[in-house]
Each structure stands twice: as structure tokens, then as C-alpha cells.
Scaffold this motif. Structure first.
Motif, PDB file in Angstrom:
ATOM      1  N   ILE A 118       1.003  -1.258  -0.393  1.00  0.00           N
ATOM      2  CA  ILE A 118      -0.068   0.100  -0.233  1.00  0.00           C
ATOM      3  C   ILE A 118       0.750   1.338  -0.196  1.00  0.00           C
ATOM      4  N   ALA A 119       1.645   1.614   1.105  1.00  0.00           N
ATOM      5  CA  ALA A 119       2.876   2.527   1.073  1.00  0.00           C
ATOM      6  C   ALA A 119       3.612   2.561  -0.756  1.00  0.00           C
ATOM      7  N   ALA A 120       3.758   1.315  -0.882  1.00  0.00           N
ATOM      8  CA  ALA A 120       4.692   1.749  -2.490  1.00  0.00           C
ATOM      9  C   ALA A 120       3.606   2.313  -3.389  1.00  0.00           C
ATOM     10  N   ALA A 121       2.125   1.640  -3.643  1.00  0.00           N
ATOM     11  CA  ALA A 121       1.346   2.346  -4.448  1.00  0.00           C
ATOM     12  C   ALA A 121       0.794   3.062  -4.075  1.00  0.00           C
ATOM     13  N   HIS A 122       0.818   3.934  -3.156  1.00  0.00           N
ATOM     14  CA  HIS A 122       0.656   5.239  -2.492  1.00  0.00           C
ATOM     15  C   HIS A 122       1.856   6.475  -3.780  1.00  0.00           C
ATOM     16  N   SER A 123       3.058   5.971  -3.466  1.00  0.00           N
ATOM     17  CA  SER A 123       4.238   6.676  -3.931  1.00  0.00           C
ATOM     18  C   SER A 123       4.382   6.843  -6.026  1.00  0.00           C
ATOM     19  N   ASN A 124       3.458   6.227  -6.562  1.00  0.00           N
ATOM     20  CA  ASN A 124       2.527   7.012  -7.800  1.00  0.00           C
ATOM     21  C   ASN A 124       3.956   6.330  -8.708  1.00  0.00           C
ATOM     22  N   ASP A 125       4.616   5.872  -7.957  1.00  0.00           N
ATOM     23  CA  ASP A 125       5.823   5.293  -8.982  1.00  0.00           C
ATOM     24  C   ASP A 125       5.632   4.268  -9.631  1.00  0.00           C
ATOM     25  N   VAL A 126       5.388   4.085 -11.257  1.00  0.00           N
ATOM     26  CA  VAL A 126       4.958   2.763 -11.702  1.00  0.00           C
ATOM     27  C   VAL A 126       6.247   2.100 -11.796  1.00  0.00           C
TER      28      VAL A 126
END
Length: 842
Positions: A467-475
């Protein structure tokens, strides 16, 4: 100017087993109020009778004097002296406050302005007494806010440290410019499909984060957002442990839909997200990227809240949280219990009345509870609640030590927490600790902990870190995250972990993009036998265009009955609210299958795998769903799903499927409009002459003729009465129990005097120089669709690039002067019909 009530302080005393009525000079009857045995409720003052508006907020100063504000007018200071009440107007260019706080010798004011308001605009102000003469005279704006109306800036309170300020705002208020945020502030809808927007146009242009709470440590000069995802919580309060709580609102028009959320008490920890999104986009409580409520309350309209600290009440009442419901005229007593890092709760009714539109409440220094009623220019009163029984009222020593779990939770939000400590928090069995650890993790660049995630084997840590990684919006993180999730065996997970797994996949896809490879083997089995998991899985499998999803989903739809998770308000309480009562009563008798709606919505996007037989089964379901009863947007939501599904159908099949899906049901009038017109002769009715014509003269009038006039004047085109009519404006079934003759007549003569946000039109200023006024029904990326006809459906489209600005219209959709065709007797007949619930409730 001073107003002194020297005639009579009206006192209404009730115990839990008896009630009585006494005369009310504003509408002919005092509210019927019920309080626990030994308590006394006293009506002290009516601002309406003194031309001082409708009071909606309360605080008290260092001398114990109450301070209040008219919703659309001035601030007032109230001095209680024995049986007398003295009210002083604070004659400054400031008012319309839905939040007041006396602190450090000055008054902080949360102004909730409306377009064309003569007062200072929305924002936070501080008023002080510059020359020591006990008169507030100096106004200083601390921050300007973009937002107004019933979903604008609300309460402002002091933090437990005695220094900080906390401000809450509704979902029509933008986050303060130049503010900071504890949360990752790149808020998104975070759903696989765009939300179905409210078909009646409410909040359709409102984007995340919705309502928010912010903290200031410099007397309101700068603000840090500490929580978001509220709909329209009005007030906030700290308990003795320094934990923050609010009472958030529902959207009653969503009743019957699977995304409906009841009013709820929330424990607001730093960094909290509670998942409000517009339309069908609201997040369910089980999503791990938001927090659940402490307790669901049910249907209602939350207003003021306060803890009972300092009340001269028996011990069991002193530590309770008191929350107000405007619609059902109820103050609930909420008792909190330790539950790990958060709380569990039980509710009970403390006070209720009919009608009793409670707006705010405080425990004053004298140990009594004071509350105001009114709002929307309705009849307004100030009440005192005190205990006169025999039980001891000595102050109870309140424990102020946080639980070890809460201490651990808050420690994660401190600056410079080691990454290993945060990582350990991700594995906690306590949801609030896991959540706080994930918020803390997002403050660290993903590159600094991706190696830890790659080596991780515990599912809860993998989910939270993803979840934390997805929130970074880094594809760039999409494929590494999907690869890591493949290491989780879904069949070894418990229900909550399965829900979390599906949610994490959805979050990755919505933020970082669709998967490059088939991930269906990494998902839980479907159907899984749990309503929530089946909802999430059906949507996920449709997103992946899994053809085999159709048949089992149709079977679940056909089997689904009334599976709504939220409880409905009991029938015996419904008489207190014309806003909710008729709708919920109809739902009790004809409840829709919410689970079926969720599954039908998922299948509306399915492209492959359809056969003629499967399509027929699917579209016949809509015929049954369209005959069920729900909130005012229920039919519109089902219709939007039906239309989205028809868009997937081959052109040569659409007509037949449209017919079997119940299209004809949508064109049936909800009331008989073939009625005799008014006889007249009419007149240009003004409020004074109309009151003279109706007051004390409604008994025994012809209600059948009143109903005919109600329809002939087109009232039924916009308003519902006894379940029939339109839904452009408020339900009027129980209008007589909430509104006086004055209120009802003013609403018809001058409808623009008070416009609820829920029924307001939008004023579009266009770049081509034109203006459009109407209700937004739906939007796309490049077009807004607006209904400009309050009496029917006259939808026009506006290109998004042609819209210069859009603001709430100061003019009501309801035309003024609709009653001008009536003679005196016809006006009495109409008013007798509109106010019939006043007699029915006796």
C-alpha cells in the motif's frame, strides 16, 4: 442591543417513563422531550422570537457566558442570571459561524460564509477586546478557506496541550492553501472503475480528500492536515486521554445501495483516512488503507458533540461522549471501552424530542449541558439540561493514561522513528498500529526499504508495504510488487487478509497500471461465501475480463436478498424525521438487495463471455431491483448501472434487453397530476398576511383539497409526500412536526432565503459569456450534464473547457410566489395538508 426575557422561563421536565406537552408560542406546541429520570430539560430562550436568527454553534468565555452564532447572521453573547436570560449582539462584521472557541482571552471563529454574504468570508478569525471594556472589538483573519454552506468549515477546538487548535471542515471545503499534511497528500479515488456519481447531482464535483481535520500550533497562522476522508462531520472532541473523536454524516440518498455508510463515530488518530469518496466511490470499512469507525450510529444528521467532563451529572454520565443528531432530534450517549490502540463503544439515547433540530451542545462551567436547536432558518431555541435527582454528582477522577497499545501507536508517528521499529509495527495484530506504521513508512523513500520487502514473508507486512509503495505513484514499482504478492498463498489467509490482498491488487492497478500477466491464480476462490469478499472479487475478475465470472455472479445476484450491512432506524423512531422517516419506513417494507446491486454493478463492465441466455438473466434482475425502495438516489443509481450495462450490449439486442430490464417502470408518474386548479382569486402573499390567514385557523380544513392544491401548484414535482412525488427538494411528509407555520410559509414565499447544500443548484459561468443554473447530474472528463428544469428532466451538456467557474447558486430552484394563485381558504387548506403530521404526532 440587549434582549431580556423577564416573563417566563419555560420548563419541561420529563422522566424516562413519561412525557407531556406544553404550549409553544412559535409553532403552537413545545417539543416533546424525553430525558433520563432525574434530569430536567428547560427551554431558556428563543432567538427566533427576538429576530436573532437560528443558532448553530456554542462556546463559553472565561466568565461562563455562552457565545453563539446565527447560521446566516451575527454572533451573540448570552448571560444567564437566575431565571433571566440576557442576549447581547456582538456588533462586528463577522458571523455565520459553525465553530466557536474561547481561548486565551479571545474568540476564535470558524466562519462558514455563503455567496453574497455581507460578513467576512469563510476562514478562521480571532476576535479580541482591545481596550479592556468587556466588548469584543478587534477582528483578525488568521486564514482564508475556500468552502461554504452546510459542508463548509465547522468546529474549532483547543488541543489537549492547551496551546494547539484543531479545525474540522466538511467535504465541500478545500484543504487550506500552503498547509502541510501528516498523510501522503496525493489523494485519489483509488477504485478500479470510476464512481457512479449521484444522479441528483450532490457532491459530484467534490474530489478527495473530502472532509478533513487540521491542527495549528501557532494560533491559526499555519495548519497541518492530520486526518481526511470524512463526509461532513460537524464537531470534534478530545477525551481525557487526549484522543480525538468526531461524528461523521451519511448520505441518506444512498440508502439501499451497497456503498451506503451510516453515521459513525470515528477515533481520529494522526494520519487517519476514513475513505469518503463521492457517489459509489466510498471505501468500505474493511479496506486496510482506511480506518473503521468506533461505532455505527445509523441514519441521521450529525451536529455538535462533547464529552461529559465537568458535568454535574451522576458518575455514569460524566465520561460519556454526547453526540447530536439534527434529523431525529436525539442526543446519544456513547460509552467508550478500551480495545487495543482504539476503542469499542455502546450507544444509548440520552435525550430526544419531536421536533428538536439540535445544532450544538456544550458542558458549561456551571456543570449543566446547554444545547441549541434550529438551522436552515428554522425555529430556534436555547435549552439547559441539568440533573435534579438524588444521585451523587461529585466529580469522578478520570484516568488519563493511554493503553500500552495506544502508546505504541503514537510512538510510530514521532519524528525520526527507526525504520526497523516501523517495520515491526506493520506486523502488529492491532489494525490501528499497523495503519500508523504504514503511514510512518510512507515518509521514507521506497528505495530505502524495498530490499526489506523483497525478503519479507509475513502477509500483513507485505500488504501494508505494498500500500505504501502504491501511494508513491511510482509505476516502476508495479511489477516488483506484483511479483512479491505472488508469494502469498491466498488459500492460507483468513477472511480479513483475503480482503486486504484483493484491495492491494486493486490499489496497485488503479495507481500504477493494469497487470502485464495473468494474476487470477493468485486471488482467493470465487464465490467465497462472504458478501464483502464476493463483492471485491467480482469487481476484480471483471476488471481482468475473466469470462467465467458471469454465471456464478448471476447466481449470487438471484440468490441475494436484503443483505445490507447497515441497520435501519427502528420504525418507532422514524416519526422524528421528515428527512429520513418516510424513506426508511418504505425500505422496511420493500428492502432492496444491496448485494445484488454491487454484483450487478461489477457485471455492467464485463465484456467477454456473454450468451443471450446469460444476458437475459442479467437484465431481468433490473426489473425487480427498480421496484424496490431506497434513498432518493436509489433508482437513479440502479438506472446508471443498467445504462452502463446496455452500453456493452450489441446494438441489435439493446431494445429487447431494455424492455425486459424495466425501462417502462422509469416512465411511470409517481402521483396523479390531473387535479382541479386553484379557484382564486389569488393575491401577492407576504409573510405577515399569510400568517394572519392561517394561524389558529387550520383545524378541520379539507385535507383532500389541500392535497389537490399541493399537486396543482407542482409541489409534488419536486417534493415527496407520503412516498409519492419528486425528489428535487426535501421530503415534506413530516414537515409539520419540524417546521412552524412561519417556517413553511417563508419557504414558499422566499425559497432562496435558506437553501440546503443538498438541494442547491450550481451557477456555471461560461467562457462564452453565458450562464447556466441547474443541478449537475453527471460529469465526464470533457462534459458536465446539467438539469435546468426543476419540474422535470431537461438536461443540457456543457463542455468542460467552456466552464470558467461554478459556485452554489444563491437562487433556489424553487420559484417564489407559487402560492400567489391561492385565495385565503385555499392557503389554509394547503397549509393544513402540509402540517398534518403536526396533528398526527399527538
Amino acid at each position: 442591543m440587549k434582549f431580556l426575557n423577564i416573563t417566563l422561563v419555560f420548563c419541561i421536565i420529563y422522566c424516562s417513563c413519561s412525557t407531556k406537552e406544553t404550549g409553544n408560542p412559535a409553532n403552537g406546541d413545545y417539543p416533546i422531550i424525553t430525558v433520563p429520570e432525574g434530569f430536567e430539560a428547560t427551554m431558556l430562550y428563543s432567538p427566533t422570537e427576538h429576530g436573532q436568527g437560528s443558532w448553530v454553534s456554542l462556546t463559553y468565555d472565561d466568565n461562563g457566558r455562552l457565545i453563539t452564532s446565527d447560521q446566516y447572521g451575527r454572533l451573540y453573547r448570552i448571560t444567564l442570571e437566575g431565571a433571566g436570560v440576557t442576549v447581547d449582539s456582538i456588533n462586528l462584521n463577522i458571523g455565520s459561524a459553525q465553530g466557536l472557541l474561547w481561548k486565551d482571552g479571545g474568540l476564535f471563529v470558524s466562519v462558514n460564509a455563503r455567496p453574497n454574504d455581507t460578513f467576512n468570508g469563510s476562514g478562521v478569525y480571532r476576535i479580541t477586546d482591545s481596550d479592556g471594556d468587556d466588548e469584543l472589538d478587534d477582528v483578525k483573519q488568521l486564514i482564508s478557506l475556500e468552502g461554504e454552506g452546510e459542508h463548509g468549515p465547522h468546529a474549532i477546538i483547543e488541543g489537549p496541550d492547551g496551546k494547539s487548535l484543531y479545525l474540522i471542515a466538511g467535504n465541500h471545503t478545500l484543504v487550506p492553501e500552503n498547509s502541510t499534511s501528516i498523510l501522503n497528500a496525493n489523494w485519489k479515488e483509488d477504485r478500479l472503475y470510476p464512481a457512479i456519481l449521484d444522479p441528483r447531482g450532490h457532491a459530484n464535483n467534490i474530489k478527495p480528500p473530502g472532509g478533513w481535520i487540521a491542527r495549528s500550533d501557532d494560533d491559526g497562522q499555519s495548519w497541518n492536515v492530520i486526518a481526511s476522508g470524512f463526509r461532513n462531520a460537524y464537531d470534534i472532541a478530545f477525551n481525557v486521554e487526549g484522543e480525538l473523536f468526531t461524528y461523521d454524516s451519511d448520505m441518506e440518498w444512498d440508502l439501499g445501495s451497497p456503498w451506503y455508510r451510516p453515521t459513525r463515530v470515528c477515533h481520529v488518530i494522526p494520519g487517519a483516512e476514513f475513505g469518503w469518496r463521492t457517489g459509489s466511490g466510498k471505501w468500505p470499512a474493511y479496506y486496510p488503507d482506511n480506518l473503521p469507525p468506533v461505532i455505527d450510529i445509523g441514519q441521521g444528521s450529525p451536529t455538535g458533540i462533547t464529552f461529559g467532563y465537568g458535568a454535574k451529572f451522576p458518575a455514569e454520565y460524566q465520561s460519556s461522549l454526547y453526540i447530536s443528531d439534527w434529523s431525529f432530534g436525539t442526543i446519544y450517549k456513547v460509552d467508550l471501552s478500551e480495545n487495543g490502540a482504539s476503542y469499542s463503544a455502546k450507544k444509548s439515547e440520552f435525550l430526544s424530542g419531536t421536533p428538536l433540530a439540535i445544532t450544538d451542545l456544550v458542558i458549561a462551567p456551571d456543570g449543566n449541558m446547554y444545547f441549541t436547536t434550529g438551522g436552515r432558518r428554522g425555529t430556534s431555541y436555547l435549552y439547559r439540561v441539568r440533573y435534579t435527582g438524588n444521585a451523587a454528582t461529585d466529580p469522578v477522577q478520570m484516568a488519563s493514561a493511554n493503553s500500552s497499545a495506544r502508546t505504541a501507536m503514537h510512538a510510530l508517528m514521532e519524528p525520526a522513528v527507526p525504520l526497523d521499529e516501523i517495520w515491526n509495527g506493520l506486523s502488529s495484530d492491532d489494525r490501528f498500529i499497523r495503519y500508523s506504521a504504514r503511514v510512518a513508512l510512507e515518509k521514507h523513500p521506497a528505495d530505502s526499504w524495498l530490499s526489506k520487502l523483497e525478503a519479507e514473508s509475513q502477509p500483513s507486512i507485505i500488504f501494508e508495504a505494498a500500500i505504501a509503495a502504491a501511494h508513491s505513484n511510482d509505476v516502476r514499482l508495479k511489477n516488483p510488487l506484483l511479483s512479491k504478492l505472488k508469494s502469498v498463498d491466498p488459500e492460507k489467509l483468513d477472511l480479513q487478509s483475503k480482503l486486504a490482498l484483493v484491495r492491494v491488487y486493486a490499489l496497485i492497478f488503479s495507481r500504477l497500471g493494469a497487470p502485464d500477466n495473468d494474476i487470477r491464480s493468485n486471488l482467493p476462490a470465487y464465490p467465497g461465501g462472504n458478501a464483502a469478499l464476493d463483492r471485491e472479487m467480482s469487481e476484480m475478475l471483471v476488471y481482468l475480463d475473466h469470462a467465467e465470472v458471469i454465471e456464478p455472479t448471476l447466481t449470487l445476484m438471484e440468490q441475494a436478498e436484503a443483505t445490507i450491512e447497515a441497520d435501519l432506524t427502528p420504525v418507532d423512531v422514524l416519526e422524528r424525521s421528515e428527512q429520513y422517516g418516510p424513506t426508511i419506513k418504505a425500505m422496511h417494507e420493500n428492502r432492496p438487495a444491496e448485494q445484488g446491486i454491487a454484483l450487478a454493478r461489477a457485471l455492467s463492465h464485463q465484456e467477454s463471455g456473454w450468451t443471450p441466455e446469460l444476458r437475459e438473466r442479467y437484465f431481468r434482475w433490473f426489473y425487480r431491483a427498480l421496484q424496490k425502495s431506497g434513498g432518493w438516489s436509489y433508482i437513479g443509481f440502479v438506472e446508471r448501472i443498467r445504462l452502463e450495462a446496455l452500453d456493452q450490449v450489441p446494438a441489435d439486442e439493446r431494445k429487447q434487453l431494455a424492455e425486459i430490464s424495466g425501462e417502462a417502470l422509469l416512465n411511470q408518474p409517481s402521483y396523479d397530476s390531473n387535479v382541479p386548479p386553484p379557484s382564486g382569486p389569488g393575491k401577492n402573499w407576504q409573510i405577515s398576511m399569510a400568517l394572519e390567514a392561517v394561524n389558529g385557523q387550520l383545524e378541520g380544513k379539507d385535507l383532500k383539497r389541500g392535497e389537490e392544491l399541493y399537486k396543482a401548484l407542482l409541489c409534488a414535482s419536486c417534493h415527496s409526500m407520503d412516498g409519492l412525488g419528486g425528489n428535487v427538494g426535501p421530503d415534506l411528509t413530516q414537515a409539520g412536526t419540524r417546521f412552524s407555520n412561519y417556517d413553511l410559509l417563508m419557504a414558499m414565499i422566499s425559497p432562496s432565503m435558506s437553501i440546503s447544500d443538498q438541494y442547491a443548484a450550481t451557477l456555471f459561468a461560461l467562457r462564452d459569456g453565458n450562464t447556466v443554473v441547474g443541478r449537475t447530474t453527471r460529469t465526464t472528463d470533457d462534459t458536465a450534464y446539467v438539469n435546468v428544469n426543476p419540474f422535470g428532466n431537461d438536461e443540457i451538456s456543457i463542455a468542460a473547457d467552456n466552464i470558467e467557474s461554478q459556485v452554489p447558486s444563491p437562487v433556489s430552484l424553487m420559484p417564489g410566489g407559487l402560492i400567489n394563485s391561492l385565495n385565503d381558504e385555499e392557503l389554509r387548506q394547503l397549509m393544513a395538508y402540509l402540517s398534518k403530521s403536526r396533528n398526527d404526532s399527538k
